[in-house]
Design an enzyme around this catalytic site. Structure first.
Site, mmCIF file in Angstrom:
data_model
loop_
_atom_site.group_PDB
_atom_site.id
_atom_site.type_symbol
_atom_site.label_atom_id
_atom_site.label_comp_id
_atom_site.label_asym_id
_atom_site.label_seq_id
_atom_site.Cartn_x
_atom_site.Cartn_y
_atom_site.Cartn_z
ATOM 1 N N ARG A 1 -11.589 -5.460 0.310
ATOM 2 C CA ARG A 1 -11.191 -4.096 -0.029
ATOM 3 C C ARG A 1 -12.164 -3.467 -1.016
ATOM 4 O O ARG A 1 -12.076 -2.260 -1.255
ATOM 5 C CB ARG A 1 -9.808 -4.125 -0.651
ATOM 6 C CG ARG A 1 -8.668 -3.839 0.345
ATOM 7 C CD ARG A 1 -7.542 -3.382 -0.466
ATOM 8 N NE ARG A 1 -6.312 -2.890 0.032
ATOM 9 C CZ ARG A 1 -5.386 -3.465 0.776
ATOM 10 N NH1 ARG A 1 -5.586 -4.610 1.313
ATOM 11 N NH2 ARG A 1 -4.239 -2.884 1.006
ATOM 12 N N ARG B 1 -2.437 4.278 -3.256
ATOM 13 C CA ARG B 1 -3.152 3.347 -2.370
ATOM 14 C C ARG B 1 -4.248 4.086 -1.599
ATOM 15 O O ARG B 1 -5.347 3.568 -1.407
ATOM 16 C CB ARG B 1 -2.165 2.675 -1.410
ATOM 17 C CG ARG B 1 -1.288 1.634 -2.139
ATOM 18 C CD ARG B 1 -0.042 1.262 -1.351
ATOM 19 N NE ARG B 1 -0.339 0.718 -0.036
ATOM 20 C CZ ARG B 1 0.477 0.806 1.003
ATOM 21 N NH1 ARG B 1 1.661 1.404 0.901
ATOM 22 N NH2 ARG B 1 0.142 0.288 2.164
ATOM 23 N N ARG C 1 9.317 -1.541 2.625
ATOM 24 C CA ARG C 1 8.243 -1.984 1.741
ATOM 25 C C ARG C 1 8.252 -1.085 0.527
ATOM 26 O O ARG C 1 8.104 0.123 0.650
ATOM 27 C CB ARG C 1 6.889 -1.862 2.461
ATOM 28 C CG ARG C 1 6.365 -3.181 2.971
ATOM 29 C CD ARG C 1 5.035 -3.023 3.655
ATOM 30 N NE ARG C 1 3.955 -2.709 2.719
ATOM 31 C CZ ARG C 1 2.674 -2.838 3.027
ATOM 32 N NH1 ARG C 1 2.324 -3.270 4.224
ATOM 33 N NH2 ARG C 1 1.740 -2.533 2.157
ATOM 34 N N LYS D 1 -3.959 -1.494 10.926
ATOM 35 C CA LYS D 1 -4.717 -2.744 10.799
ATOM 36 C C LYS D 1 -3.846 -3.951 11.133
ATOM 37 O O LYS D 1 -4.274 -4.837 11.857
ATOM 38 C CB LYS D 1 -5.240 -2.941 9.358
ATOM 39 C CG LYS D 1 -6.313 -1.976 8.927
ATOM 40 C CD LYS D 1 -6.936 -2.408 7.600
ATOM 41 C CE LYS D 1 -5.963 -2.447 6.437
ATOM 42 N NZ LYS D 1 -5.430 -1.142 6.014
ATOM 43 N N ARG E 1 6.898 4.074 8.743
ATOM 44 C CA ARG E 1 6.985 2.641 8.452
ATOM 45 C C ARG E 1 7.900 2.384 7.252
ATOM 46 O O ARG E 1 8.697 1.459 7.270
ATOM 47 C CB ARG E 1 5.579 2.098 8.166
ATOM 48 C CG ARG E 1 5.577 0.628 7.818
ATOM 49 C CD ARG E 1 4.171 0.081 7.774
ATOM 50 N NE ARG E 1 3.517 0.380 6.516
ATOM 51 C CZ ARG E 1 2.231 0.124 6.261
ATOM 52 N NH1 ARG E 1 1.472 -0.391 7.203
ATOM 53 N NH2 ARG E 1 1.704 0.396 5.101
HETATM 54 P P1 AMP Z 1 -1.548 -4.270 2.430
HETATM 55 O O1 AMP Z 1 -0.388 -4.957 3.073
HETATM 56 O O2 AMP Z 1 -2.877 -4.727 2.962
HETATM 57 O O3 AMP Z 1 -1.410 -2.767 2.449
HETATM 58 O O4 AMP Z 1 -1.539 -4.712 0.892
HETATM 59 C C1 AMP Z 1 -0.428 -4.447 0.060
HETATM 60 C C2 AMP Z 1 -0.834 -4.556 -1.411
HETATM 61 O O5 AMP Z 1 -1.309 -5.879 -1.674
HETATM 62 C C3 AMP Z 1 -1.985 -3.660 -1.828
HETATM 63 O O6 AMP Z 1 -1.534 -2.357 -2.191
HETATM 64 C C4 AMP Z 1 -2.532 -4.410 -3.047
HETATM 65 O O7 AMP Z 1 -1.686 -4.270 -4.162
HETATM 66 C C5 AMP Z 1 -2.415 -5.853 -2.575
HETATM 67 N N1 AMP Z 1 -3.601 -6.308 -1.833
HETATM 68 C C6 AMP Z 1 -3.661 -6.715 -0.531
HETATM 69 N N2 AMP Z 1 -4.892 -7.078 -0.181
HETATM 70 C C7 AMP Z 1 -5.667 -6.895 -1.287
HETATM 71 C C8 AMP Z 1 -7.037 -7.061 -1.564
HETATM 72 N N3 AMP Z 1 -7.897 -7.497 -0.622
HETATM 73 N N4 AMP Z 1 -7.475 -6.759 -2.809
HETATM 74 C C9 AMP Z 1 -6.639 -6.322 -3.762
HETATM 75 N N5 AMP Z 1 -5.335 -6.131 -3.565
HETATM 76 C C10 AMP Z 1 -4.843 -6.406 -2.338
#
Ligand code: AMP
Length: 204
Positions: free
Chosen positions: A106, A162, A151, A31, A145
């Protein structure tokens, strides 16, 4: 003033074309990479809630302090917090011509909040792109990654959490947009260029 590469024709194209888009898909589906490319091509900001939250954590802001335990555990930050974050971001002038959302919505609740926010701004989402990648490939991609990016939430037990959360939250979310005729499903396998051109064709 129009800068180079911003001919009137291109600006008109942008105003009539699809420019308010959200990318959905499991963690590791690509994404971030695709959203960044698409946003660059459309000349609109790439809005990634995960990146905004990680910045807030790094800066030690109140939002960061609140979000940190959720990020560390791979849990979702509460919907209301995400709603406020996204509302503030899409309200900024650079998002006027459009935006590519990455990592949001999400949950169905986030989708409903986002729809209401964007409707109030008179700029509703136009397309929701679902990037589909099989689970075996996801685990491999995240492992690669994790080795590169450091990360914290790319550790295997957090990744599993996740993915589990994604698989619970995603069906009602995709159904919400499918039933509104906004969902575009894209095969996320192949090279970055291949996937990018599938997305481009689907949005044309
Ligand atoms: P990502 O980089 O999109 O994988 O997001 C990393 C982490 O940020 C996720 O595992 C959640 O803890 C938090 N996070 C990011 N976007 C959201 C969202 N839309 N709703 C809830 N938590 C989020």
């Amino acid at each position: 003033m129009m800068g180079p590469g911003n001919s009137q024709a291109e600006l008109e194209d942008r105003s009539t074309g699809v420019s308010r888009i959200a990318l959905l898909g499991p963690p590791g589906a690509g994404k971030g990479t695709q959203a960044s490319r698409l946003a660059g091509r459309l000349g609109v900001p790439h809005i990634a809630t995960g990146a905004l939250l990680r910045q807030a954590v790094a800066a030690g802001t109140p939002l960061g302090l609140l979000a940190r335990p959720y990020l560390d555990a791979g849990e979702l930050v509460p919907d209301r917090v995400i709603g406020d974050l996204v509302r503030a971001r899409v309200r900024r002038p650079d998002a006027e011509p459009g935006f590519v959302l990455d990592g949001v919505p999400r949950t169905l609740r986030q989708a409903e909040m986002l729809d209401a926010t964007l409707l109030a701004f008179g700029r509703p989402l136009q397309r929701v792109v679902l990037l589909q990648v099989p689970p075996s490939e996801i685990l491999e991609r995240i492992a690669r990654r994790g080795a590169r990016s450091h990360r914290g939430d790319d550790r295997s037990e957090v990744v599993e959490n996740r993915l589990r959360i994604y698989h619970v939250a995603a069906p009602p979310l995709t159904e919400h947009y499918r039933s509104r005729g906004m969902l575009v499903s894209i095969d996320g396998m192949g090279t970055v260029d291949e996937v990018a051109s599938r997305i481009e064709q689907a949005l044309a």
